[in-house]
Scaffold this motif. Structure first.
Motif, mmCIF file in Angstrom:
data_model
loop_
_atom_site.group_PDB
_atom_site.id
_atom_site.type_symbol
_atom_site.label_atom_id
_atom_site.label_comp_id
_atom_site.label_asym_id
_atom_site.label_seq_id
_atom_site.Cartn_x
_atom_site.Cartn_y
_atom_site.Cartn_z
ATOM 1 N N MET A 24 4.313 -17.043 -14.240
ATOM 2 C CA MET A 24 3.255 -16.686 -13.317
ATOM 3 C C MET A 24 2.218 -15.849 -14.066
ATOM 4 O O MET A 24 2.562 -15.030 -14.897
ATOM 5 C CB MET A 24 3.849 -15.902 -12.146
ATOM 6 N N LYS A 25 0.975 -16.077 -13.756
ATOM 7 C CA LYS A 25 -0.107 -15.336 -14.393
ATOM 8 C C LYS A 25 -0.081 -13.872 -13.973
ATOM 9 O O LYS A 25 0.307 -13.537 -12.860
ATOM 10 C CB LYS A 25 -1.451 -15.949 -14.011
ATOM 11 N N LEU A 26 -0.501 -13.021 -14.875
ATOM 12 C CA LEU A 26 -0.469 -11.578 -14.640
ATOM 13 C C LEU A 26 -1.397 -11.160 -13.502
ATOM 14 O O LEU A 26 -1.075 -10.238 -12.756
ATOM 15 C CB LEU A 26 -0.840 -10.859 -15.934
ATOM 16 N N LYS A 27 -2.537 -11.836 -13.344
ATOM 17 C CA LYS A 27 -3.440 -11.507 -12.237
ATOM 18 C C LYS A 27 -2.770 -11.781 -10.895
ATOM 19 O O LYS A 27 -2.887 -11.002 -9.960
ATOM 20 C CB LYS A 27 -4.736 -12.312 -12.336
ATOM 21 N N LYS A 28 -2.054 -12.912 -10.791
ATOM 22 C CA LYS A 28 -1.353 -13.243 -9.551
ATOM 23 C C LYS A 28 -0.258 -12.224 -9.264
ATOM 24 O O LYS A 28 -0.059 -11.832 -8.116
ATOM 25 C CB LYS A 28 -0.743 -14.633 -9.629
ATOM 26 N N ILE A 29 0.451 -11.816 -10.291
ATOM 27 C CA ILE A 29 1.515 -10.827 -10.121
ATOM 28 C C ILE A 29 0.939 -9.527 -9.592
ATOM 29 O O ILE A 29 1.478 -8.923 -8.662
ATOM 30 C CB ILE A 29 2.265 -10.611 -11.447
ATOM 31 N N ARG A 30 -0.175 -9.084 -10.162
ATOM 32 C CA ARG A 30 -0.793 -7.835 -9.722
ATOM 33 C C ARG A 30 -1.283 -7.940 -8.280
ATOM 34 O O ARG A 30 -1.073 -7.043 -7.477
ATOM 35 C CB ARG A 30 -1.941 -7.451 -10.653
ATOM 36 N N ILE A 31 -1.890 -9.072 -7.929
ATOM 37 C CA ILE A 31 -2.399 -9.252 -6.572
ATOM 38 C C ILE A 31 -1.259 -9.308 -5.568
ATOM 39 O O ILE A 31 -1.291 -8.635 -4.534
ATOM 40 C CB ILE A 31 -3.277 -10.524 -6.501
ATOM 41 N N ILE A 32 -0.234 -10.093 -5.846
ATOM 42 C CA ILE A 32 0.889 -10.236 -4.919
ATOM 43 C C ILE A 32 1.624 -8.911 -4.750
ATOM 44 O O ILE A 32 1.962 -8.510 -3.632
ATOM 45 C CB ILE A 32 1.829 -11.359 -5.394
ATOM 46 N N GLY A 33 1.885 -8.216 -5.846
ATOM 47 C CA GLY A 33 2.562 -6.928 -5.763
ATOM 48 C C GLY A 33 1.774 -5.913 -4.959
ATOM 49 O O GLY A 33 2.332 -5.199 -4.116
ATOM 50 N N ASN A 34 0.472 -5.861 -5.190
ATOM 51 C CA ASN A 34 -0.373 -4.920 -4.445
ATOM 52 C C ASN A 34 -0.460 -5.279 -2.962
ATOM 53 O O ASN A 34 -0.501 -4.389 -2.111
ATOM 54 C CB ASN A 34 -1.770 -4.853 -5.058
ATOM 55 N N ILE A 35 -0.479 -6.566 -2.643
ATOM 56 C CA ILE A 35 -0.518 -6.979 -1.239
ATOM 57 C C ILE A 35 0.752 -6.530 -0.523
ATOM 58 O O ILE A 35 0.702 -5.996 0.588
ATOM 59 C CB ILE A 35 -0.727 -8.498 -1.118
ATOM 60 N N PHE A 36 1.916 -6.755 -1.138
ATOM 61 C CA PHE A 36 3.168 -6.337 -0.518
ATOM 62 C C PHE A 36 3.210 -4.824 -0.304
ATOM 63 O O PHE A 36 3.620 -4.345 0.762
ATOM 64 C CB PHE A 36 4.374 -6.769 -1.356
ATOM 65 N N ILE A 37 2.793 -4.069 -1.296
ATOM 66 C CA ILE A 37 2.804 -2.606 -1.168
ATOM 67 C C ILE A 37 1.820 -2.157 -0.086
ATOM 68 O O ILE A 37 2.147 -1.311 0.753
ATOM 69 C CB ILE A 37 2.496 -1.941 -2.524
ATOM 70 N N PHE A 38 0.629 -2.729 -0.067
ATOM 71 C CA PHE A 38 -0.379 -2.361 0.922
ATOM 72 C C PHE A 38 0.091 -2.700 2.334
ATOM 73 O O PHE A 38 -0.046 -1.896 3.258
ATOM 74 C CB PHE A 38 -1.707 -3.060 0.598
ATOM 75 N N LEU A 39 0.652 -3.902 2.534
ATOM 76 C CA LEU A 39 1.149 -4.280 3.854
ATOM 77 C C LEU A 39 2.293 -3.376 4.297
ATOM 78 O O LEU A 39 2.400 -3.015 5.470
ATOM 79 C CB LEU A 39 1.607 -5.738 3.854
ATOM 80 N N GLY A 40 3.152 -2.995 3.355
ATOM 81 C CA GLY A 40 4.233 -2.077 3.684
ATOM 82 C C GLY A 40 3.717 -0.733 4.138
ATOM 83 O O GLY A 40 4.213 -0.160 5.116
ATOM 84 N N LEU A 41 2.707 -0.226 3.460
ATOM 85 C CA LEU A 41 2.134 1.060 3.856
ATOM 86 C C LEU A 41 1.432 0.974 5.210
ATOM 87 O O LEU A 41 1.517 1.903 6.018
ATOM 88 C CB LEU A 41 1.168 1.552 2.781
ATOM 89 N N ILE A 42 0.760 -0.151 5.478
ATOM 90 C CA ILE A 42 0.114 -0.342 6.773
ATOM 91 C C ILE A 42 1.167 -0.355 7.880
ATOM 92 O O ILE A 42 1.001 0.286 8.926
ATOM 93 C CB ILE A 42 -0.710 -1.651 6.790
#
Length: 83
Positions: free
Chosen positions: A1-19
């Protein structure tokens, strides 16, 4: 998996968890356990994505999490990360 996708997916999960964890404060009492558990699980999944997949594509060393937004080169080997 590309590093940009990893960063985006990881940040989305963390952001949704915080929300979801913030929503625990405003939802009805019977929904609070659902939002607390799902928010915690989502944030943990985001962190695990970074722990297991946030690596340099050239030297395969783990990249630091701090400063990951502006990071363009691997701090270990100096190669470009997003080519």
């Amino acid at each position: 998996m590309k590093l940009k996708k990893i960063r985006i997916i990881g940040n989305i999960f963390i952001f949704l968890g915080l929300i979801m964890l913030c929503l625990v404060l405003v939802v009805a009492e019977f929904l609070q356990p659902f939002f607390a558990i799902s928010g915690t699980a989502s944030a943990v999944i985001g962190l695990l994505i970074f722990v297991f997949f946030w690596k340099c594509p050239v030297c395969y060393s783990h990249l630091p999490l701090e400063g990951s937004f502006g990071m363009e080169k691997c701090p270990h080997c100096g190669n470009n990360l997003f080519d």
